[in-house]
Design an enzyme around this catalytic site. Structure first.
Site, PDB file in Angstrom:
ATOM      1  N   THR A 417       0.678  -1.269  -0.117  1.00 58.34           N
ATOM      2  CA  THR A 417       0.003  -0.066  -0.046  1.00 58.34           C
ATOM      3  C   THR A 417       0.920   1.243   0.051  1.00 58.34           C
ATOM      4  O   THR A 417       2.025   1.311   0.126  1.00 58.34           O
ATOM      5  CB  THR A 417      -0.913  -0.154   1.215  1.00 58.34           C
ATOM      6  N   SER A 443       1.332   8.723   5.184  1.00 58.19           N
ATOM      7  CA  SER A 443       0.910   8.686   3.680  1.00 58.19           C
ATOM      8  C   SER A 443       1.786   8.848   2.979  1.00 58.19           C
ATOM      9  O   SER A 443       2.539   9.975   2.918  1.00 58.19           O
ATOM     10  CB  SER A 443      -0.378   9.590   3.619  1.00 58.19           C
ATOM     11  N   ARG A 444       2.178   8.031   1.738  1.00 60.87           N
ATOM     12  CA  ARG A 444       3.353   8.352   0.995  1.00 60.87           C
ATOM     13  C   ARG A 444       3.030   9.072  -0.079  1.00 60.87           C
ATOM     14  O   ARG A 444       4.139   9.351  -0.940  1.00 60.87           O
ATOM     15  CB  ARG A 444       3.657   6.680   0.481  1.00 60.87           C
ATOM     16  N   VAL A 445       1.729   9.460  -0.140  1.00 57.00           N
ATOM     17  CA  VAL A 445       1.395  10.520  -1.336  1.00 57.00           C
ATOM     18  C   VAL A 445       1.678  12.029  -0.593  1.00 57.00           C
ATOM     19  O   VAL A 445       1.933  12.869  -1.374  1.00 57.00           O
ATOM     20  CB  VAL A 445      -0.041  10.406  -1.865  1.00 57.00           C
TER      21      VAL A 445
END
Length: 583
Positions: A417, A443-445
């Site tokens: 994810t 959150s990697r975004v």
């Protein structure tokens, strides 16, 4: 089947009467042309095929009895397209012009059956994922291919399947009906309605397993999908096309976050799919009622594989839900899909794999359990404009044991994810809800999935909370605190109270911006902790009634100018003075 295999076989003709010389000559010519010179021919008397005959060559069967020809006609009629809903003339024309064909069916035999698994011999050309039909109409799917037999999972239960039953191939992969008619409905993993509201008219069929979009077909994740939950939208934003894991122990509010996200999509042109895997039927009914109560069921599909369903149905449920989501994505729509939860999905797959005789690995899971979820979650994407511009945003849920995120399934899904929201039991039971652990969640975004207004309003919130949590630990051992440390603790406690949020009460975009700007300006520092929620409620009401133009500008422009930020701070400070005077 190789030519050597065919040449070593014998063609057997079953019929009530022996063929005459001309008929036998034609049979032998057909066999010679199809199977070669070395294929023998013999006739055996049988009254089981009235009005015709049955020719068997190895595993291939030519059923020319009345029943066999009727089945072939029925298969032809299934393919007849509809025109303006009037199918009768087309059926009449199809029947009038139809001619039976000499089609070979590959027939297998069930050697063992039980626990939703059937072992079949004889289908040498069957492929992985192919649908098989058993005598009596039960359906199954090829899941394991061995040297002399195949393992098949059963969708319709194993009551009508027994040892010795015949089974034939369909040369089709598993599919599920899709369409706009599924919105507002509760269906099982095969697309059959289970809500008692009647049949659903499908617009087509989508394969349950499909290849994930490639790099060229995607575009960057840079458009927010707002959940309405302040702590998530501010610190761990989710973008359209992202895969954000919700992870935590049992009863820590994982499903509540997913439901809030679905409810917050009302009026935002976003379709939602909720996949319940291994849940109690009463819990799914409650979820459906909750969504209906908040007006969210009209844009939501619920796919339910309950705890009482077989492991094969629980296994296929998330793939079926994803196929339904892909139908809407290919129409250019945005879709939010929730998998609740993939821990139970992995357990169902483990059960199925052990019954199929596969070798167990770590924690008794089969070796391909990583691929089980990667091929599912990779189907979430934001498509490029030339490919429709639709998106699927996935919120998989995983249950941990005693907060152990290093277990096999949690680590697998974390690696797949684009971030995780970790819910902590200690926070939950202390009253901090949603109980999001700011240190482990990510959150990697990141800011790419936030509006400019939100990004500017958040400021140093995450850093301030991290410092507060660290200071809180050390302050437990200190008898005397300096003034600066005490103020920092009070400020951090106020932020934590601000992030508490009632379930089913999502905040709008401008409300979140107003709250964050006020908090980062230290407006609430002097407010008692127990009064923070009351203060926030009154502050938002003041902006809605006296300064509605501020919220309208934030929602319209998605930008927070210095002038607007100053205005929000000024109004919040004035309200804080009045609030403290009243207290």
């Amino acid at each position: 089947m190789s030519s050597n295999d065919l040449q070593s076989k014998t063609a057997v003709l079953y019929s009530s009467d022996a063929p005459n010389e001309e008929q036998e000559r034609r049979f032998r010519n057909f066999i010679k042309t199809r199977y070669g010179e070395d294929c023998d021919f013999r006739w055996e008397r049988s009254d089981a095929f009235p009005g015709g005959f049955r020719l068997e060559v190895g595993q291939e069967v030519y059923d020319w009895s009345v029943g066999g020809r009727f089945q072939q006609l029925r298969d032809t009629l299934v393919k007849v397209p509809t025109r303006n809903g009037n199918i009768i003339p087309l059926i009449k024309e199809t029947i009038r012009t139809w001619t039976p064909e000499a089609l070979a069916q590959e027939i297998g035999v069930v050697t063992s059956v039980g626990d939703g698994i059937a072992t079949v011999e004889g289908l040498e050309n069957a492929t992985y994922g192919e649908i098989l039909v058993f005598k009596g109409g039960s359906r199954g799917m090829v899941q394991d291919i061995r040297q002399n037999e195949i393992g098949c999972i059963l969708f319709d239960g194993d009551e009508e399947v027994s040892e010795g039953s015949s089974v034939h191939r369909t040369a089709k992969t598993a599919g599920v009906p899709v369409g706009n008619g599924f919105l507002g409905r509760v269906v099982d993993p095969l697309g059959v309605p289970i809500d008692g509201l009647g049949e659903i008219k499908e617009d087509g069929y989508y394969p349950v397993e499909s290849q994930a979009p490639g790099i060229v077909q995607r575009q960057p994740v840079n458009t927010p999908l707002e959940t309405g939950i302040l702590s998530i939208d501010a610190m761990f934003p989710i973008g359209r096309g992202q895969r954000e894991l919700i992870i935590g122990d049992r009863q820590t509010g994982k499903t509540a976050i997913a439901l809030d996200a679905i409810i917050n999509q009302k009026g935002k042109n976003c379709i939602c799919v909720y996949v319940a895997i291994g849940q109690k039927t009463s819990a799914v009914v409650q979820i459906a009622e909750t969504l209906k109560k908040h007006g969210s069921m009209e844009y939501t599909v619920i796919v339910d594989a309950s705890a009482s369903d077989s492991a094969p149905l629980q296994y296929i449920a998330p793939y079926a839900g994803c196929a339904m989501a892909e139908y809407f994505m290919h129409q250019g729509k945005d879709v939010l899909i929730v998998y609740d939860d993939l821990s139970k999905h992995a357990v169902a797959y483990r059960t199925m794999s052990l019954l199929l005789g596969r070798s167990p690995g770590r924690e008794a899971f089969p070796g391909d359990v990583f691929y089980l979820h990667s091929r599912l979650l990779e189907r979430a994407a934001r498509m490029a404009d030339e490919y429709g511009g639709g998106s699927i945003t996935a919120l998989p849920i995983v249950e941990t044991q005693a907060g152990d995120v290093s277990a096999y399934i949690p680590t697998n899904i974390i690696s797949i994810t684009d971030g995780q929201i970790f819910l902590e039991s200690e926070l939950f039971f202390s009253g901090q809800r949603p109980a999001i652990n700011v240190g482990i969640s990510v959150s990697r975004v990141g800011g790419d999935a936030q509006t400019k207004a939100m990004k500017k309003a958040v400021g140093t919130l995450k850093l301030d909370l991290a410092q507060y949590r660290e200071m809180e630990v050390f302050s437990q051992f200190a008898s005397d605190l300096d003034e600066q440390t005490r103020k920092q603790l009070i400020y951090g406690q106020g932020l934590m109270r601000m992030l508490r949020q009632s379930q089913y009460h999502p905040y709008s975009h401008h409300q979140q911006v107003i709250m964050l700007v006020s908090a980062m300006a230290h407006v609430m520092v002097d407010v008692e902790l127990d009064d923070v929620q009351t203060f926030i409620k009154g502050l938002l009401e003041k902006f809605e009634t006296e300064y509605p133009e501020i919220g309208q500008e934030i929602d319209r422009e998605k930008v927070l100018s210095d002038e607007l930020k100053g205005k929000i701070t000024e109004v919040a400070q004035e309200y804080a003075k009045d609030f403290l005077k009243r207290k």
